[in-house]
Scaffold this motif. Sequence first.
Motif, PDB file in Angstrom:
ATOM      1  N   ILE A   4      -4.120  -1.511  -8.317  1.00 20.03           N
ATOM      2  CA  ILE A   4      -5.359  -0.742  -8.094  1.00 20.03           C
ATOM      3  C   ILE A   4      -4.952   0.691  -7.763  1.00 20.03           C
ATOM      4  CG2 ILE A   4      -7.427  -0.475  -6.679  1.00 20.03           C
ATOM      5  CD1 ILE A   4      -7.372  -3.464  -6.162  1.00 20.03           C
ATOM      6  N   LEU A   5      -5.475   1.641  -8.506  1.00 18.93           N
ATOM      7  CA  LEU A   5      -5.138   3.057  -8.306  1.00 18.93           C
ATOM      8  C   LEU A   5      -6.284   3.736  -7.546  1.00 18.93           C
ATOM      9  CD1 LEU A   5      -2.640   4.681  -9.171  1.00 18.93           C
ATOM     10  CD2 LEU A   5      -3.959   5.528 -11.113  1.00 18.93           C
ATOM     11  N   LEU A   6      -5.939   4.460  -6.453  1.00 14.85           N
ATOM     12  CA  LEU A   6      -6.933   5.161  -5.620  1.00 14.85           C
ATOM     13  C   LEU A   6      -6.826   6.673  -5.855  1.00 14.85           C
ATOM     14  CD1 LEU A   6      -6.331   3.340  -2.204  1.00 14.85           C
ATOM     15  CD2 LEU A   6      -7.903   2.687  -4.055  1.00 14.85           C
ATOM     16  N   THR A   7      -7.966   7.350  -5.925  1.00 10.02           N
ATOM     17  CA  THR A   7      -7.935   8.805  -6.114  1.00 10.02           C
ATOM     18  C   THR A   7      -9.292   9.400  -5.769  1.00 10.02           C
ATOM     19  OG1 THR A   7      -7.489  10.569  -7.704  1.00 10.02           O
ATOM     20  CG2 THR A   7      -8.615   8.623  -8.538  1.00 10.02           C
ATOM     21  N   GLY A   8      -9.241  10.700  -5.520  1.00  7.37           N
ATOM     22  CA  GLY A   8     -10.488  11.418  -5.311  1.00  7.37           C
ATOM     23  C   GLY A   8     -11.079  11.903  -6.626  1.00  7.37           C
ATOM     24  N   ARG A   9     -10.352  11.706  -7.737  1.00  2.42           N
ATOM     25  CA  ARG A   9     -10.850  12.150  -9.037  1.00  2.42           C
ATOM     26  C   ARG A   9     -11.980  11.236  -9.514  1.00  2.42           C
ATOM     27  NH1 ARG A   9      -5.270  13.291 -12.458  1.00  2.42           N
ATOM     28  NH2 ARG A   9      -4.245  14.649 -10.926  1.00  2.42           N
ATOM     29  N   THR A  10     -12.946  11.849 -10.178  1.00  2.00           N
ATOM     30  CA  THR A  10     -14.089  11.075 -10.670  1.00  2.00           C
ATOM     31  C   THR A  10     -14.317  11.247 -12.159  1.00  2.00           C
ATOM     32  OG1 THR A  10     -15.579  12.911 -10.121  1.00  2.00           O
ATOM     33  CG2 THR A  10     -15.259  11.198  -8.441  1.00  2.00           C
ATOM     34  N   ASP A  11     -13.493  12.091 -12.796  1.00  2.00           N
ATOM     35  CA  ASP A  11     -13.664  12.363 -14.226  1.00  2.00           C
ATOM     36  C   ASP A  11     -13.368  11.104 -15.040  1.00  2.00           C
ATOM     37  OD1 ASP A  11     -13.943  14.862 -16.183  1.00  2.00           O
ATOM     38  OD2 ASP A  11     -12.509  13.424 -17.019  1.00  2.00           O
ATOM     39  N   ALA A  43       4.067   2.150   2.255  1.00  2.00           N
ATOM     40  CA  ALA A  43       5.054   3.146   1.815  1.00  2.00           C
ATOM     41  C   ALA A  43       4.383   4.509   1.823  1.00  2.00           C
ATOM     42  CB  ALA A  43       5.574   2.813   0.423  1.00  2.00           C
ATOM     43  N   ARG A  44       5.166   5.582   2.068  1.00  2.00           N
ATOM     44  CA  ARG A  44       4.608   6.931   2.166  1.00  2.00           C
ATOM     45  C   ARG A  44       4.563   7.652   0.826  1.00  2.00           C
ATOM     46  NH1 ARG A  44       8.675   8.712   6.795  1.00  2.00           N
ATOM     47  NH2 ARG A  44       9.947   7.430   5.407  1.00  2.00           N
ATOM     48  N   VAL A  58       0.855  -1.188   0.000  1.00  2.00           N
ATOM     49  CA  VAL A  58       0.000   0.000   0.000  1.00  2.00           C
ATOM     50  C   VAL A  58       0.888   1.233   0.000  1.00  2.00           C
ATOM     51  CG1 VAL A  58      -1.708   1.328   1.287  1.00  2.00           C
ATOM     52  CG2 VAL A  58      -1.875  -1.184   1.207  1.00  2.00           C
ATOM     53  N   ALA A  59       0.646   2.162  -0.921  1.00  2.00           N
ATOM     54  CA  ALA A  59       1.423   3.401  -0.980  1.00  2.00           C
ATOM     55  C   ALA A  59       0.443   4.590  -0.924  1.00  2.00           C
ATOM     56  CB  ALA A  59       2.254   3.461  -2.265  1.00  2.00           C
ATOM     57  N   ASP A  60       0.556   5.400   0.178  1.00  2.00           N
ATOM     58  CA  ASP A  60      -0.341   6.551   0.357  1.00  2.00           C
ATOM     59  C   ASP A  60       0.351   7.529   1.300  1.00  2.00           C
ATOM     60  OD1 ASP A  60      -2.412   8.348   0.774  1.00  2.00           O
ATOM     61  OD2 ASP A  60      -3.942   6.759   0.758  1.00  2.00           O
ATOM     62  N   ASP A  93       8.750  -9.502  -3.412  1.00  2.00           N
ATOM     63  CA  ASP A  93       7.828  -9.721  -4.521  1.00  2.00           C
ATOM     64  C   ASP A  93       6.407  -9.409  -4.055  1.00  2.00           C
ATOM     65  OD1 ASP A  93       6.712 -10.504  -6.936  1.00  2.00           O
ATOM     66  OD2 ASP A  93       6.524 -12.598  -6.303  1.00  2.00           O
ATOM     67  N   TYR A  94       5.814  -8.348  -4.597  1.00  2.00           N
ATOM     68  CA  TYR A  94       4.435  -7.958  -4.274  1.00  2.00           C
ATOM     69  C   TYR A  94       3.576  -8.216  -5.502  1.00  2.00           C
ATOM     70  CZ  TYR A  94       6.473  -5.584  -0.243  1.00  2.00           C
ATOM     71  OH  TYR A  94       7.152  -5.299   0.913  1.00  2.00           O
ATOM     72  N   ARG A  95       2.542  -9.038  -5.339  1.00  2.00           N
ATOM     73  CA  ARG A  95       1.659  -9.371  -6.462  1.00  2.00           C
ATOM     74  C   ARG A  95       0.535  -8.351  -6.624  1.00  2.00           C
ATOM     75  NH1 ARG A  95       1.593 -14.380  -8.203  1.00  2.00           N
ATOM     76  NH2 ARG A  95       0.854 -13.289 -10.067  1.00  2.00           N
ATOM     77  N   LEU A  96       0.212  -7.588  -5.547  1.00  2.00           N
ATOM     78  CA  LEU A  96      -0.876  -6.608  -5.614  1.00  2.00           C
ATOM     79  C   LEU A  96      -0.394  -5.282  -5.043  1.00  2.00           C
ATOM     80  CD1 LEU A  96      -3.827  -5.761  -6.072  1.00  2.00           C
ATOM     81  CD2 LEU A  96      -4.386  -6.777  -3.837  1.00  2.00           C
ATOM     82  N   LEU A  97      -0.566  -4.216  -5.826  1.00  2.00           N
ATOM     83  CA  LEU A  97      -0.226  -2.868  -5.385  1.00  2.00           C
ATOM     84  C   LEU A  97      -1.506  -2.048  -5.289  1.00  2.00           C
ATOM     85  CD1 LEU A  97       2.859  -2.037  -7.708  1.00  2.00           C
ATOM     86  CD2 LEU A  97       2.837  -3.269  -5.526  1.00  2.00           C
ATOM     87  N   ILE A  98      -1.669  -1.334  -4.157  1.00  2.00           N
ATOM     88  CA  ILE A  98      -2.777  -0.386  -3.993  1.00  2.00           C
ATOM     89  C   ILE A  98      -2.131   0.982  -3.818  1.00  2.00           C
ATOM     90  CG2 ILE A  98      -4.801   0.249  -2.641  1.00  2.00           C
ATOM     91  CD1 ILE A  98      -5.056  -2.667  -1.806  1.00  2.00           C
ATOM     92  N   LEU A  99      -2.260   1.852  -4.836  1.00  2.00           N
ATOM     93  CA  LEU A  99      -1.498   3.097  -4.884  1.00  2.00           C
ATOM     94  C   LEU A  99      -2.421   4.313  -4.897  1.00  2.00           C
ATOM     95  CD1 LEU A  99       0.938   2.058  -7.803  1.00  2.00           C
ATOM     96  CD2 LEU A  99       1.211   1.616  -5.342  1.00  2.00           C
ATOM     97  N   ASP A 100      -2.075   5.278  -4.063  1.00  2.00           N
ATOM     98  CA  ASP A 100      -2.750   6.578  -4.162  1.00  2.00           C
ATOM     99  C   ASP A 100      -2.198   7.296  -5.395  1.00  2.00           C
ATOM    100  OD1 ASP A 100      -4.347   8.712  -3.514  1.00  2.00           O
ATOM    101  OD2 ASP A 100      -2.824   9.634  -2.218  1.00  2.00           O
ATOM    102  N   TRP A 101      -3.081   7.982  -6.131  1.00  2.00           N
ATOM    103  CA  TRP A 101      -2.625   8.668  -7.350  1.00  2.00           C
ATOM    104  C   TRP A 101      -1.695   9.816  -6.995  1.00  2.00           C
ATOM    105  CZ3 TRP A 101      -5.953   8.979 -12.298  1.00  2.00           C
ATOM    106  CH2 TRP A 101      -5.262   9.678 -13.296  1.00  2.00           C
ATOM    107  N   MET A 102      -2.136  10.691  -6.113  1.00  2.00           N
ATOM    108  CA  MET A 102      -1.371  11.897  -5.797  1.00  2.00           C
ATOM    109  C   MET A 102      -0.484  11.650  -4.574  1.00  2.00           C
ATOM    110  SD  MET A 102      -2.355  13.782  -8.205  1.00  2.00           S
ATOM    111  CE  MET A 102      -1.539  15.288  -7.671  1.00  2.00           C
ATOM    112  N   MET A 103       0.837  11.605  -4.819  1.00  2.00           N
ATOM    113  CA  MET A 103       1.828  11.444  -3.752  1.00  2.00           C
ATOM    114  C   MET A 103       3.055  12.272  -4.104  1.00  2.00           C
ATOM    115  SD  MET A 103       1.784   7.339  -2.810  1.00  2.00           S
ATOM    116  CE  MET A 103       2.070   6.815  -4.505  1.00  2.00           C
ATOM    117  N   PRO A 104       3.824  12.687  -3.101  1.00  2.00           N
ATOM    118  CA  PRO A 104       5.044  13.445  -3.375  1.00  2.00           C
ATOM    119  C   PRO A 104       6.155  12.533  -3.952  1.00  2.00           C
ATOM    120  CG  PRO A 104       4.869  13.031  -1.036  1.00  2.00           C
ATOM    121  CD  PRO A 104       3.588  12.534  -1.647  1.00  2.00           C
ATOM    122  N   ILE A 105       7.182  13.193  -4.497  1.00  2.00           N
ATOM    123  CA  ILE A 105       8.385  12.553  -5.079  1.00  2.00           C
ATOM    124  C   ILE A 105       8.036  11.724  -6.315  1.00  2.00           C
ATOM    125  CG2 ILE A 105      10.399  11.102  -4.657  1.00  2.00           C
ATOM    126  CD1 ILE A 105      10.174  11.725  -1.698  1.00  2.00           C
TER     127      ILE A 105
END
Length: 526
Positions: free
Chosen positions: A78-85, A30-31, A5-7, A44-56
């Motif tokens: 899987i990409l996470l975000t507050g965007r809905t467009d 991860a931050r 998980v990255a957020d 080895d990570y088979r599933l990533l859950i990532l926030d779209w907007m992160m620094p660096i």
Amino acid sequence: MRILVADDDEVSALVLSERLEDLGYQVSVARDGAEAWSHMQQADYRLLILDWMMPIMDGMELCRRVRQQQSDSYTYIILLTGRTDRRDRLEALEGGADDFLTKPLDQAEFLARLKAAARVLSSDEALRLSNHELQLARLKELEIGAHIQQRLLYSPPPTSVQAIRTASLSIPSQSVDGDFCDFFELSDGAVDVVVGDVMGKGVPAAMVGAGVKTNLQRSLLRLLVKDPDSLPRPADLIRDLAGSVSAELIELNTFLTLCYARFDARRNKLAYVNCGHPKIIHWRARAGAIELLETTAVPLGFSDEAEYEEREVDLEPGDLILFYSDGITDLHQPEGGRLGIAGFAEWVAPRAHLPLEDLIAELVCLRDASLGEGLMRDDFTCVAVRFVGSEVANEDGLSLWADSSALRKVRSYLDDLIRATPFQDRDRAEILLAVQEAASNAINHARKGHHALPLHVQAKTSADSLRIDLRYPGVPFDATEVPPPVLDGSQDSGFGVAIIRKCMDLVTFGVDKDLNHVVLEKRYPR
């Protein structure tokens, strides 16, 4: 299953990770994207859950980097975000994301998406394991095929044939190839050698090679049965073979080059038909020079109406014949460009005198130096044949390819003859010692660095003496330049000539028709 998980929102990351752990998953957090990438290099990570907007490094950049990386297993993102467009959703999927969820997460939807990810990853793992098992099975088949090929396509030379010595090398570009060779021991001191190379590589080429070799053996048997009182000529064999296989090869859209050669020790001849194979290299031992024997016909499978011409050349003891595939001539030279037939012949010339096993070993070194760390693109085959002749004395004497081990044949030839003369045992021992010294001098000094050379020995008796003539190529020997022996150990040279002169009544060293000519003569005791 391990999930990353990255957020950059620590609260959201903590809640999500605890929920996943409650479901039985192993979770790392991860931050930002850069820290997540660092985690991925260590596990080895088979599933990533990532926030779209992160620094660096944001989630989209990490997603693209994951997709660019080569991996044996699939990573579900899987990409996470507050965007809905809708355009944001399309951008995420085009960037490599497998799924797209908007914040705040709906727990029921999130669990359903996790189950879908698990199904995809389970199917991927099953497919990966199945492919691995198929690959292992194929490797096993190739291993069995290579073993069968070594037994069926590469026949060992007949050990009872004294007229030739052979050594061979075959390295397939794949586990199995279409190169083949065979030896046929025939009557009256004749032995046939056949070398072939099927277009293409792998199992199909090997199967064609096995089929052609089988048909060649049938052709030989068929012609021998038809006329048991004479050997079928190489050209007749190839015509019969072509009649059996050409139409099938054309239908299969393949062809093969083939060289069929007969070594005749009775007549000291080589008869051959070369169907598109690289030119035979013939090193003439007496002259120390290379000849390239021309191709005489097109490859089998080019035409079912082709003509197959047979040619014949003289052989002498020590002559070297090389049959080889274009995998050798296609080697790259250190200075650039292909080795080619002329380049290979030039490479062979200074090494042609070597024992065949040493010659083949040096050929392997040439290959390794040319390839370096690169892959071999073509099959690499060479059959080396040293013609030694019958090595049986006749009224003209004894001709042989002489190395140190051949001296016993010279002694045997002379011993039988000397025993029929009035010489006593001491005289006989002196004559044999003198001849051995003269022959050893020829082998060791006539061609610097060579291990053997052609030697002709002839003995004649007269009313009052025995005369022995030795003829051999190489640097002319001038006995007047040999210093007398010194017994204090300060000098090694001179002893051989002194022994020869001591043992014989007349000794002359000269040159006759470009050959060294040594005459040893001893009068019968009175």
